[in-house]
Design a protein around this motif. Structure first.
Motif, PDB file in Angstrom:
ATOM      1  N   THR B  97       0.849  -1.200   0.000  1.00 50.73           N
ATOM      2  CA  THR B  97       0.000   0.000   0.000  1.00 50.73           C
ATOM      3  C   THR B  97       0.886   1.253   0.000  1.00 50.73           C
ATOM      4  N   PRO B  98       0.305   2.401  -0.414  1.00 46.11           N
ATOM      5  CA  PRO B  98       1.109   3.624  -0.527  1.00 46.11           C
ATOM      6  C   PRO B  98       1.868   3.979   0.739  1.00 46.11           C
ATOM      7  N   ASP B  99       1.251   3.748   1.917  1.00 43.71           N
ATOM      8  CA  ASP B  99       1.956   4.151   3.141  1.00 43.71           C
ATOM      9  C   ASP B  99       3.190   3.282   3.383  1.00 43.71           C
ATOM     10  N   THR B 102       5.885   4.487   1.071  1.00 47.13           N
ATOM     11  CA  THR B 102       6.500   5.711   1.596  1.00 47.13           C
ATOM     12  C   THR B 102       7.481   5.370   2.708  1.00 47.13           C
ATOM     13  N   LYS B 103       7.102   4.407   3.543  1.00 48.05           N
ATOM     14  CA  LYS B 103       8.004   4.019   4.633  1.00 48.05           C
ATOM     15  C   LYS B 103       9.273   3.381   4.096  1.00 48.05           C
ATOM     16  N   ARG B 108       6.577  11.608  -2.502  1.00 48.66           N
ATOM     17  CA  ARG B 108       6.175  12.262  -3.747  1.00 48.66           C
ATOM     18  C   ARG B 108       5.508  13.598  -3.483  1.00 48.66           C
TER      19      ARG B 108
END
Lengths: 370, 280
Positions: B97-99, B102-103, B108
């Motif tokens: 998932t996006p989170d 990011t981690k 972005r």
């Protein structure tokens, strides 16, 4: 003013509030309307804050509050009815199956935990839904819980559709204020923490929040569970206030009442929710009561005043608020000592300016006449 | 050979019958500034959305620092509809998932600015710091995270100062002028401490002077934070002035890859941007 000084003044104000409450309680008779309003207002303030945490700060439009209150109220009642009274309360169910009692404070915390537990179970499927769908799903859940609690098969625990009564209630008005105060303080602390910011980020923009590393599901679940925990405690307090509990009272209308308080106070303002809950309870229980009673001026019966008219007036107030004061009382602003002082400082000027405006208008009108 | 940070292999993104990104393969190496360009509607932002996990690519594999983040093969309804190539090449379905992405170290910015509008500049940056918080929810509720919070604020202020936003740190994000909102987006992305920074049209709506300043800024970001930068941009001055390599896509397909000089002289690129020369 330094921060320390402000803190001291705030604590003094809080202490003063409790002293005033104490004095009021000593001087007014038990049946006084003011005391009733203050008691119920404090309880509703807590529940409204818990709903605001979810609807206002996390942006989840949930309508399950009554269901969680019901769970809290029942948990509290079931575990605190004295053993001697159980035979009487559970008269159709041979005294019920639970034959022990918990201390009041433990039972109140347990009420919150049970509500939170249910919330975490329901949250898993429901929180994947968006806006209206979430509202419908949570509303449905609350109704199911209500029906379930009245199920005769559960009678030995919940007493079926009969009243639960004879559990300990509070004897002083300070009790609901203290419990609600502590709980609201916890909610405020949460909102001001990093988690609170993450909640607000989800409200503002889900996609961006997720792109910034906020786990959407985990945070929504957290907000949902915590909100339900405090709704459960609010339910327990409400049970104490009413001194009897019956599932049928926790209809969806109760959720709407609380939603109304949140909207009047300002979605996203804890201060607003607290102010609005006292205002709402005072109007519905006290100030607008006369609308429900037929009144006579001389022998002339005032038209429209009859039982149920209060609700009509209420609906009109709601419409006016939604149309013209969408921000509510506070918008998203919060209490601060500075703002309070500024408000009182500007108050005379404001009143003057209103007066001046009127005078100015009068003058303009008289000039026109000439 | 430099280590590659981001690798796309045969990535295809199909919405219903529309193939937005078609068989895109590219590599971004550590420390580079790479640009992705193409005419409007070429599928650049879609490619970014695939990389950050907003969309699940229909087919292909995306890996970051050698670890597979996303892998998919046409399945379900897409099995019949699939119009891309290399249908049988991938077999696994991996979806972060996006989170989580990011981690892992990809942050972005957005083409159409997506700030947390009701929050202040400082709070916006603090949200990106949230994933590093160690204090639990219950402890935060009891007010036990004060020390960590103070450290977080200090750190966030550093990013804000770096982007030149310190005098508006307490303003509500929605009230900032457009240029500063763009800067705030970058500050917020930096606060997520990425190894790879994706910039989606950072110079959109900027005048030539601001664009020149931005160029300098992007270089400084790369050097100071040891980042790799991958950006989508339309301003050719910026793209040609700063990029180490450029990928050009049109109708979702890669049509060219190379240094700015190579791209400027590539007939396929000129044709995509200006149209084919008519033969007499």
């Amino acid at each position: 003013m330094s921060k320390k000084k402000k803190n001291i003044i705030n604590i003094c104000l809080l202490a003063a509030l409790f002293v005033v409450l104490f004095v009021l309680e000593q001087t007014l008779s038990g049946g006084s309307m003011l005391l009733t309003v203050l008691k119920k207002g404090a309880i509703y303030a807590l529940i409204a804050c818990s709903m605001n945490l979810l609807n206002g700060f996390t942006g989840l439009f949930s309508l399950g509050q009554a269901g969680f209150m019901l769970l809290g109220a029942y948990t509290y009642a079931i575990f605190t009815i004295p053993v001697e009274a159980r035979a009487d309360v559970y008269q159709y169910f041979d005294g019920g199956i639970i034959q022990f009692t918990l201390p009041v404070i433990v039972a109140i915390i347990l009420a919150g935990i049970v509500a939170a537990l249910f919330a975490s179970l329901i949250g898993m499927p429901v929180l994947r839904l968006k806006s209206d769908y979430l509202a419908i799903a949570t509303l449905g859940f609350a109704e199911i819980i209500r029906a379930f609690m009245m199920f005769e098969g559960l009678g030995p625990i919940t007493n079926g559709s009969n009243l639960l009564k004879k559990f300990p209630t509070f004897s002083t008005i300070l009790f609901p204020f203290a419990v609600a105060g502590v709980c609201i303080a916890l909610i405020v602390m949460l909102i001001n923490s990093s988690y609170g910011r993450a909640f607000k980020a989800i409200r503002d923009d889900e996609v961006a929040a997720e792109a910034m590393g906020v786990n959407l599901f985990k945070h929504k679940q957290t907000a949902f569970v915590i909100s339900s925990f405090f709704a459960g405690i609010g339910g327990a307090l409400l049970a104490m206030y009413q001194s009897t509990v019956q599932a049928n009272a926790f209809k969806s209308a109760m959720t709407y009442e609380i939603l109304l308080i949140v909207v009047i106070g300002g979605i996203g303002s804890i201060t607003g929710s607290i102010l609005a809950s006292f205002l709402y309870i005072a109007s519905s229980e006290w100030w607008l009561r006369f609308l429900d009673e037929t009144a006579f001026i001389g022998s002339f019966q005032v038209p429209l005043l009859r039982s149920g008219f209060r609700m009509v007036v209420f609906s009109i107030i709601i419409m006016v608020i939604v149309l013209f004061y969408r921000q509510g009382i506070m918008g998203t602003r919060e209490y601060s000592l500075d703002a309070l002082l500024r408000f009182f400082k500007n108050l005379p000027a404001k009143i003057k300016s209103i007066g001046k405006k009127k005078k100015g208008e009068d003058a303009a009108a008289s000039e026109e006449v000439q | 050979m430099a280590k590659n940070v981001l690798k796309l292999e045969n990535v295809t993104m199909q919405f219903g019958g529309v193939v937005a990104v078609n068989d895109l393969s590219l590599e971004v190496n550590e420390g580079e500034i790479i640009a992705l360009i193409g005419p409007n509607g070429a599928g650049k932002t879609t490619a970014f959305n695939c990389i950050t996990g907003v969309y699940e690519p229909t087919n292909g594999r995306i890996s970051f620092n050698g670890e597979t983040m996303l892998e998919n093969c046409p399945h379900g309804k897409m099995k019949k509809l699939y119009a891309g190539t290399n249908a049988g090449k991938f077999t696994k379905v991996i979806r972060k998932t996006p989170d989580v992405i990011t981690k892992m170290g990809i942050a972005r910015t957005f083409q159409n600015i997506r700030l947390f509008k009701t929050m202040t500049v400082l709070e916006n940056v603090l949200v990106a710091c949230h994933m590093f918080v160690k204090t639990g929810v219950v402890f935060s509720m009891l007010g036990l995270g004060k020390k960590e919070e103070a450290a977080m604020r200090q750190q966030a202020m550093e990013y804000i100062r770096f982007m030149g936003l310190e005098d508006v740190a307490d303003e509500i994000a929605a009230n900032l002028p457009y240029g500063k909102q763009r800067h705030l987006e970058i500050a917020r992305a930096l606060a997520a401490r990425p190894k790879l920074l994706l910039l989606d049209e950072p110079a959109a709506g900027m005048n030539p002077q601001e664009t020149a300043e931005l160029m300098e800024l992007i270089r400084r970001i790369r050097d100071e934070f040891n980042l790799t930068v991958f950006m989508i941009e339309h301003h050719m001055d910026l793209v040609m002035g700063i990029s180490d390599r450029i990928y050009v896509i049109d109708f979702g397909k890669q049509i060219a890859e190379g240094t700015p000089v190579e791209i400027q002289n590539n007939p396929a690129v000129i044709a995509a941007y200006l149209g084919e020369e008519e033969e007499a």
